[in-house]
Design a protein around this motif. Structure first.
Motif, PDB file in Angstrom:
ATOM      1  N   THR A 194      38.445   2.863  59.981  1.00  0.00           N
ATOM      2  CA  THR A 194      39.011   3.986  59.241  1.00  0.00           C
ATOM      3  C   THR A 194      38.662   5.305  59.912  1.00  0.00           C
ATOM      4  O   THR A 194      39.524   6.166  60.134  1.00  0.00           O
ATOM      5  CB  THR A 194      38.486   3.984  57.792  1.00  0.00           C
ATOM      6  OG1 THR A 194      38.735   2.718  57.206  1.00  0.00           O
ATOM      7  CG2 THR A 194      39.156   5.067  56.975  1.00  0.00           C
TER       8      THR A 194
ATOM      9  N   THR B 138      33.504   1.178  57.884  1.00  0.00           N
ATOM     10  CA  THR B 138      34.509   2.244  57.921  1.00  0.00           C
ATOM     11  C   THR B 138      34.774   2.681  59.355  1.00  0.00           C
ATOM     12  O   THR B 138      35.467   3.670  59.575  1.00  0.00           O
ATOM     13  CB  THR B 138      34.028   3.479  57.119  1.00  0.00           C
ATOM     14  OG1 THR B 138      32.838   3.993  57.732  1.00  0.00           O
ATOM     15  CG2 THR B 138      33.753   3.130  55.674  1.00  0.00           C
TER      16      THR B 138
ATOM     17  N   THR C 194      34.560  10.247  55.062  1.00  0.00           N
ATOM     18  CA  THR C 194      35.784  10.226  54.257  1.00  0.00           C
ATOM     19  C   THR C 194      35.468  10.048  52.775  1.00  0.00           C
ATOM     20  O   THR C 194      34.389   9.585  52.396  1.00  0.00           O
ATOM     21  CB  THR C 194      36.712   9.062  54.693  1.00  0.00           C
ATOM     22  OG1 THR C 194      36.013   7.824  54.532  1.00  0.00           O
ATOM     23  CG2 THR C 194      37.160   9.218  56.133  1.00  0.00           C
TER      24      THR C 194
ATOM     25  N   PRO D  12      36.189   0.349  51.157  1.00  0.00           N
ATOM     26  CA  PRO D  12      36.770   0.755  49.879  1.00  0.00           C
ATOM     27  C   PRO D  12      37.253  -0.417  49.028  1.00  0.00           C
ATOM     28  O   PRO D  12      37.206  -0.350  47.802  1.00  0.00           O
ATOM     29  CB  PRO D  12      37.939   1.651  50.303  1.00  0.00           C
ATOM     30  CG  PRO D  12      37.500   2.224  51.609  1.00  0.00           C
ATOM     31  CD  PRO D  12      36.721   1.129  52.285  1.00  0.00           C
ATOM     32  N   ARG D  13      37.723  -1.506  49.658  1.00  0.00           N
ATOM     33  CA  ARG D  13      38.135  -2.660  48.861  1.00  0.00           C
ATOM     34  C   ARG D  13      36.912  -3.238  48.129  1.00  0.00           C
ATOM     35  O   ARG D  13      37.015  -3.660  46.977  1.00  0.00           O
ATOM     36  CB  ARG D  13      38.773  -3.728  49.754  1.00  0.00           C
ATOM     37  CG  ARG D  13      39.198  -5.002  48.998  1.00  0.00           C
ATOM     38  CD  ARG D  13      40.210  -4.691  47.897  1.00  0.00           C
ATOM     39  NE  ARG D  13      40.499  -5.831  47.057  1.00  0.00           N
ATOM     40  CZ  ARG D  13      41.686  -6.459  47.034  1.00  0.00           C
ATOM     41  NH1 ARG D  13      42.666  -6.041  47.818  1.00  0.00           N
ATOM     42  NH2 ARG D  13      41.897  -7.471  46.233  1.00  0.00           N
TER      43      ARG D  13
ATOM     44  N   ASN E 163      40.196  -6.147  54.008  1.00  0.00           N
ATOM     45  CA  ASN E 163      40.817  -5.269  53.013  1.00  0.00           C
ATOM     46  C   ASN E 163      41.663  -6.011  51.991  1.00  0.00           C
ATOM     47  O   ASN E 163      42.267  -5.380  51.120  1.00  0.00           O
ATOM     48  CB  ASN E 163      41.643  -4.175  53.701  1.00  0.00           C
ATOM     49  CG  ASN E 163      42.666  -4.729  54.671  1.00  0.00           C
ATOM     50  OD1 ASN E 163      43.154  -5.855  54.514  1.00  0.00           O
ATOM     51  ND2 ASN E 163      42.995  -3.957  55.690  1.00  0.00           N
TER      52      ASN E 163
ATOM     53  N   ASP F 134      37.297   7.872  49.859  1.00  0.00           N
ATOM     54  CA  ASP F 134      38.294   6.833  49.642  1.00  0.00           C
ATOM     55  C   ASP F 134      38.616   6.762  48.160  1.00  0.00           C
ATOM     56  O   ASP F 134      37.716   6.704  47.319  1.00  0.00           O
ATOM     57  CB  ASP F 134      37.783   5.487  50.147  1.00  0.00           C
ATOM     58  CG  ASP F 134      37.475   5.513  51.633  1.00  0.00           C
ATOM     59  OD1 ASP F 134      38.352   5.948  52.392  1.00  0.00           O
ATOM     60  OD2 ASP F 134      36.363   5.127  52.029  1.00  0.00           O
TER      61      ASP F 134
ATOM     62  N   VAL G 117      44.562   2.052  48.632  1.00  0.00           N
ATOM     63  CA  VAL G 117      43.465   2.997  48.858  1.00  0.00           C
ATOM     64  C   VAL G 117      43.917   4.018  49.889  1.00  0.00           C
ATOM     65  O   VAL G 117      44.543   3.659  50.888  1.00  0.00           O
ATOM     66  CB  VAL G 117      42.209   2.277  49.384  1.00  0.00           C
ATOM     67  CG1 VAL G 117      41.133   3.279  49.774  1.00  0.00           C
ATOM     68  CG2 VAL G 117      41.667   1.320  48.332  1.00  0.00           C
ATOM     69  N   HIS G 118      43.660   5.270  49.639  1.00  0.00           N
ATOM     70  CA  HIS G 118      43.916   6.266  50.678  1.00  0.00           C
ATOM     71  C   HIS G 118      42.639   7.051  50.950  1.00  0.00           C
ATOM     72  O   HIS G 118      41.785   7.230  50.073  1.00  0.00           O
ATOM     73  CB  HIS G 118      45.078   7.193  50.304  1.00  0.00           C
ATOM     74  CG  HIS G 118      44.814   8.103  49.150  1.00  0.00           C
ATOM     75  ND1 HIS G 118      45.078   7.766  47.843  1.00  0.00           N
ATOM     76  CD2 HIS G 118      44.300   9.360  49.109  1.00  0.00           C
ATOM     77  CE1 HIS G 118      44.752   8.759  47.044  1.00  0.00           C
ATOM     78  NE2 HIS G 118      44.270   9.744  47.781  1.00  0.00           N
ATOM     79  N   SER G 119      42.499   7.456  52.187  1.00  0.00           N
ATOM     80  CA  SER G 119      41.285   8.140  52.631  1.00  0.00           C
ATOM     81  C   SER G 119      41.605   9.581  52.990  1.00  0.00           C
ATOM     82  O   SER G 119      42.640   9.870  53.582  1.00  0.00           O
ATOM     83  CB  SER G 119      40.694   7.433  53.865  1.00  0.00           C
ATOM     84  OG  SER G 119      40.361   6.095  53.570  1.00  0.00           O
TER      85      SER G 119
ATOM     86  N   TYR H 102      40.482  -2.422  58.209  1.00  0.00           N
ATOM     87  CA  TYR H 102      40.755  -1.034  57.826  1.00  0.00           C
ATOM     88  C   TYR H 102      40.621  -0.896  56.311  1.00  0.00           C
ATOM     89  O   TYR H 102      41.234  -1.647  55.545  1.00  0.00           O
ATOM     90  CB  TYR H 102      42.158  -0.623  58.268  1.00  0.00           C
ATOM     91  CG  TYR H 102      42.463   0.843  58.017  1.00  0.00           C
ATOM     92  CD1 TYR H 102      42.138   1.805  58.956  1.00  0.00           C
ATOM     93  CD2 TYR H 102      43.035   1.257  56.821  1.00  0.00           C
ATOM     94  CE1 TYR H 102      42.390   3.149  58.725  1.00  0.00           C
ATOM     95  CE2 TYR H 102      43.297   2.591  56.577  1.00  0.00           C
ATOM     96  CZ  TYR H 102      42.978   3.540  57.532  1.00  0.00           C
ATOM     97  OH  TYR H 102      43.224   4.857  57.296  1.00  0.00           O
ATOM     98  N   SER H 103      39.801   0.038  55.865  1.00  0.00           N
ATOM     99  CA  SER H 103      39.541   0.269  54.436  1.00  0.00           C
ATOM    100  C   SER H 103      38.940  -0.951  53.752  1.00  0.00           C
ATOM    101  O   SER H 103      39.112  -1.139  52.549  1.00  0.00           O
ATOM    102  CB  SER H 103      40.823   0.695  53.698  1.00  0.00           C
ATOM    103  OG  SER H 103      41.068   2.067  53.884  1.00  0.00           O
TER     104      SER H 103
END
Length: 637
Positions: free
Chosen positions: A75, A72, A281, A253-254, A233, A283, A312-314, A249-250
């Motif tokens: 991110t 992260t 964060t 979360p993926r 990602n 996510d 995905v949004h953080s 980036y992210s």
């Protein structure tokens, strides 16, 4: 060598999940922001001790086929705006306004680029162009640009500018200001989107580069031949030298989304929201059925980029997010204390309050069992910080401050996913702070079912286990014709063969998928369909591109499907005094997940201590241990 090590590096904690072909071993360690390779190797050493009974990092590394790594850091760097200032040199006169078309774009542009966008007239004579390029690059450097994006209207313009830059600024002189050419990164015909991709990539690149190459060098000291892989990602992995910073980036979360999709298949869930609550964060992502939802053209902080990305949004709310008082009200994030100095209770000099401090003082966390007893929390430090930064400024007692801080935190979390909730939504909560906060955030959002995986503390690292080595290419054909499409196909085939060879795989042994994309001249999508070499292509007045996805499969684990089991009261291991209001403390039963079996149930209030996590079951919620050993919770109110 069937062992695969999956690592998810967060702002506060780093998770390690080892799969040996039959089962998982996992652990956590504090992130070391001064040298990220240190926490990587500390985590691998701790995992080796868990596997073999004694630390033997060399044995584990030599038994490992690949280390797959996500982080992260990119991110967090973008959330906290930690990165180099970017300059743009372009012949496109309207590029600046086009890149600032929305409020989100304007805000990010001012943070990353500001006044460092300069134009050049490519219609001038060669001598004038040469002079202007030198002048404008010098000016960008004077304005503070540490990296420069060259953004031509087409590849030919960029080749012309590249020639000038290499002639006037030899690499040994311009090396201190790296240059990236937009058409090299993405073949996207949408100029603002393509250039935004380059700007964000340039911003993220230094953060990733320093650590990843340092980690590779340390691996070589153990005579490890198999490469470190970067988890991306798009759900695939690749070697460090073949990875694009933007695609990290992210990426964590993926991994969480892929793990959530595996859970959705096992439990037959229709609509699952993942909330991965880390240190910095939260996510949020959606799994529809068992399919990870992705955008054809992704967005980062509300800014469109050229690559597909999981949706995905953080939000800057996590276990180490700063809780403060501003204008007489309690705020949560986006600033974070990270791992250094960390929450006050870590004892590393933290002077700002976090939800970790709050949960320690409320009694939710046991100071002696944090991270499975490998790390002791200091309640006195938390008490001093909360008193100084929250209670005293608000003119209230410590107990009331704690309750109000917790409520503010729940509301901040809930706001990150409430707009995505449907009637049949299940909330899959994981990350270090996810199980502790899930029921408190779910109820305000209208979610009545929560799933906490047994591997919740390292779930994104667990989800990486479902990835393969892969590459995705998308290149525009020069003309919308059969011949041009076949020419592009042949060129991509050569490129993919070279890249996969460098990854250690023959293209003939990989799975390939081809797609033909048709767009209007302004970039508006028209259609996307499978493509085979020689297929007739005739789209006058439009633009076409080919997308190739290449996959070298790796072994994947299987998730135990849910089965009907009988129920019985969950055995209680202990009780804990937990503050539920400013004037009330309850004795709450504590259950140990590793001592529970399928079908064990209980009602809230309760606490479940899992491997490296603490789950809080609020009043009105019930939990049941599933056949896979996960926690399934329901809101009965």
């Amino acid at each position: 060598m069937e062992t695969l090590i999956n690592i998810d590096n967060g702002g506060t904690l780093t998770d390690i999940c080892v799969w040996d072909g039959t089962g998982f071993t996992f652990t956590k360690t504090l992130t070391t922001p001064h040298d990220l390779s240190e926490c990587l190797f500390t985590g691998v050493e701790k995992a080796s001790a868990a596997l073999y009974g004694t630390p033997d990092i060399e044995r584990l590394l030599h038994a490992t086929q690949h280390i797959r790594y996500s982080t992260t850091q990119g991110t967090n760097a973008l959330v906290e705006r930690r990165g180099p200032m970017i300059g743009i040199l372009t012949p496109l006169p309207d590029l600046g306004p086009a890149m600032r078309a929305t409020a989100a774009q304007e805000e990010l542009f001012e943070s990353l680029v500001g006044d460092r966008l300069l134009t050049i007239d490519m219609d001038a004579d060669n001598e004038t162009i040469d002079f202007e390029v030198v002048q404008q690059v010098n000016r960008l450097a004077t304005l503070g640009a540490a990296r420069v994006v060259v953004a031509g209207g087409d590849p030919e313009q960029e080749r012309r500018l590249r020639t000038v830059l290499l002639r006037k600024f030899p690499r040994h002189l311009l090396g201190s200001i790296p240059v990236i050419y937009s058409w090299d990164l993405a073949g996207d015909r949408d100029d603002p989107r393509r250039v935004w991709s380059c700007v964000i990539n340039s911003f993220l690149h230094p953060t990733m580069e320093r650590f990843l190459y340092s980690a590779e060098r340390r691996l070589k000291s153990y005579k490890v031949l198999n490469p470190l892989l970067v988890y991306r990602n798009d759900g695939a992995s690749s070697r460090v030298a073949k990875s694009v910073a933007l695609k990290t980036y992210s990426s964590g979360p993926r991994g969480g989304l892929e793990g959530t999709a595996a859970l959705a298949r096992a439990y037959g869930l229709a609509h699952t929201l993942m909330i991965d609550i880390g240190g910095t964060t939260t996510d949020v992502g959606v799994v529809a059925g068992d399919r990870v939802t992705a955008d054809e053209r992704g967005t980062i902080k509300g800014v469109p980029v050229s690559y597909p990305m999981s949706d995905v949004h953080s939000k800057g709310v996590g276990g180490s997010s700063v809780i403060a008082v501003e204008d007489g009200r309690i705020t949560v994030g986006p600033a974070s204390v990270g791992a250094a100095p960390g929450p006050a209770c870590f004892g590393f000099g933290g002077k700002q309050a976090t939800i970790t401090d709050v949960n320690l003082l409320l009694g939710v966390l046991d100071p002696d069992t944090y991270l499975d007893g490998t790390f002791r929390l200091d309640a006195e430090r938390s008490r001093a910080v909360v008193t100084d930064t929250i209670a005293t400024p608000l003119g209230i007692g410590l107990e009331e401050a704690l309750v109000r801080m917790e409520q503010a935190y729940f509301e901040a979390l809930s706001s990150s996913f409430a707009h995505l909730v449907t009637e049949d939504t299940t909330l899959a909560a994981f990350g270090g702070a996810g199980p502790m906060s899930a029921t408190g955030a779910a109820r305000p959002a209208g979610v009545r079912q929560v799933l906490i995986p047994r591997t919740a503390a390292v779930f994104s690292a667990f989800g990486i286990a479902f990835s393969d080595v892969g590459k995705t290419y998308e290149v525009g054909a020069p003309k919308p014709t059969t011949e041009a499409a076949r020419q592009t196909y042949d060129e991509l085939l050569v490129r993919a063969e070279r890249d996969m060879f460098q990854e250690g795989y023959a293209l003939a042994d990989c799975e390939t998928a081809w797609e033909l994309s048709v767009e209007e001249e302004d970039g508006t999508p028209v259609s996307r369909s499978p493509y085979r070499p020689g297929d007739p292509v005739d789209h006058p007045g439009r633009e076409i591109s080919l997308r190739l996805t290449v996959t070298a499969p790796l072994p994947h684990p299987e998730v135990t499907p849910e089965e009907e089991t009988g129920t019985r009261p969950a055995p209680v291991a202990a009780t804990r005094s937990v503050r539920s209001a400013a004037d009330r403390v309850d004795e709450v039963p504590v259950h140990v997940l590793t001592e529970l079996g399928p079908g064990d149930t209980a009602v809230g209030p309760a606490i479940v201590e899992g491997p490296f996590f603490t789950a809080r079951v609020l009043p009105g919620w019930t939990f049941r241990v599933t056949s896979a050993g996960d926690l399934l919770l329901h809101d009965t109110l």
